[in-house]
Design a protein around this motif. Structure first.
Motif, PDB file in Angstrom:
ATOM      1  N   HIS A  19      -2.183  -3.730   2.818  1.00  0.00           N
ATOM      2  CA  HIS A  19      -1.570  -3.633   3.666  1.00  0.00           C
ATOM      3  C   HIS A  19      -0.303  -4.076   4.535  1.00  0.00           C
ATOM      4  N   THR A  20       0.467  -3.621   3.424  1.00  0.00           N
ATOM      5  CA  THR A  20       2.000  -3.552   3.979  1.00  0.00           C
ATOM      6  C   THR A  20       2.511  -2.817   3.542  1.00  0.00           C
ATOM      7  N   MET A  21       1.447  -2.011   2.339  1.00  0.00           N
ATOM      8  CA  MET A  21       1.767  -0.378   2.234  1.00  0.00           C
ATOM      9  C   MET A  21       1.898   0.451   2.572  1.00  0.00           C
ATOM     10  N   ILE A  22       0.780   0.914   3.186  1.00  0.00           N
ATOM     11  CA  ILE A  22      -0.139   1.272   4.515  1.00  0.00           C
ATOM     12  C   ILE A  22       1.016   1.210   5.801  1.00  0.00           C
ATOM     13  N   TYR A  27       8.041  -2.745   6.015  1.00  0.00           N
ATOM     14  CA  TYR A  27       9.630  -2.554   4.866  1.00  0.00           C
ATOM     15  C   TYR A  27      10.237  -1.849   5.442  1.00  0.00           C
ATOM     16  N   LEU A  28       9.775  -0.739   6.070  1.00  0.00           N
ATOM     17  CA  LEU A  28      10.753   0.073   7.067  1.00  0.00           C
ATOM     18  C   LEU A  28      12.396  -0.678   7.370  1.00  0.00           C
ATOM     19  N   PRO A  29      11.682  -1.989   8.482  1.00  0.00           N
ATOM     20  CA  PRO A  29      13.045  -2.310   9.138  1.00  0.00           C
ATOM     21  C   PRO A  29      13.854  -2.787   7.994  1.00  0.00           C
TER      22      PRO A  29
END
Length: 174
Positions: A19-22, A27-29
């Motif tokens: 869920h986090t990787m896709i 993560y970008l913020p």
């Protein structure tokens, strides 16, 4: 029983990782805010960890509320749909308020004239703007608020894939 908990935890961890990787919104913020705010690695790690705990924690709270009330997964979708509507209206309200603030700031920074009267009775006017006198106050405020804003966004947006995983054991009474 212990095997079931292990499988449930492994499934939740795997889904969380995928869920986090896709989802670059996960993560970008942190990357952008860390660079823009000149955060140290330690501050970036701490803010990211706290936001992740809030993100998963709000999902667990929703799941526990659903289990406690005996709500089926299908009925929980109504709550999720309402939350989406609330979030949309909050985003619109924030955008309108931010737009009004920007227009006000733009008008305030527009060069204008003031009349100055001195003690001896002489007077004069000159053009100026207020842009420079506010730069430092806003810069320091934004750096303090940014981690809290990120935390709020991640808490109000629970990890939806985790909720059914929490609901399944309750539905099967395991």
């Amino acid at each position: 029983m212990e095997n079931s908990i292990f499988v449930l935890c492994l499934t939740a961890a795997t889904i969380a990782l995928v869920h986090t990787m896709i989802g670059p919104d996960h993560y970008l913020p942190f990357i952008v805010m860390s660079r823009a705010g000149h955060w140290s690695r330690t501050k970036t790690y701490i803010v990211t960890l706290l936001c992740g705990v809030g993100h998963v924690g709000s999902s667990i709270v929703i799941g526990l509320i659903g289990v406690g009330l005996g709500v089926a997964v299908g009925q929980l979708e109504a709550v999720e749909g309402a939350r989406g509507g609330w979030a949309a209206w909050a985003l619109i309200a924030f955008g309108l308020a931010y737009g009004a603030w920007g227009v006000t700031r733009a008008m305030k920074n527009k060069t204008h004239r003031h009349l100055h009267v001195h003690e001896d009775g002489s007077h004069h006017d000159h053009g100026h703007n207020h842009h420079q006198e506010h730069v430092h106050a806003h810069a320091s405020t934004n750096r303090v608020l940014t981690p809290w804003i990120l935390f709020t966004v991640f808490v109000l947006g629970p990890c939806e894939p985790l909720i059914p995983i929490l609901m399944y054991p309750a539905a099967t009474h395991s």
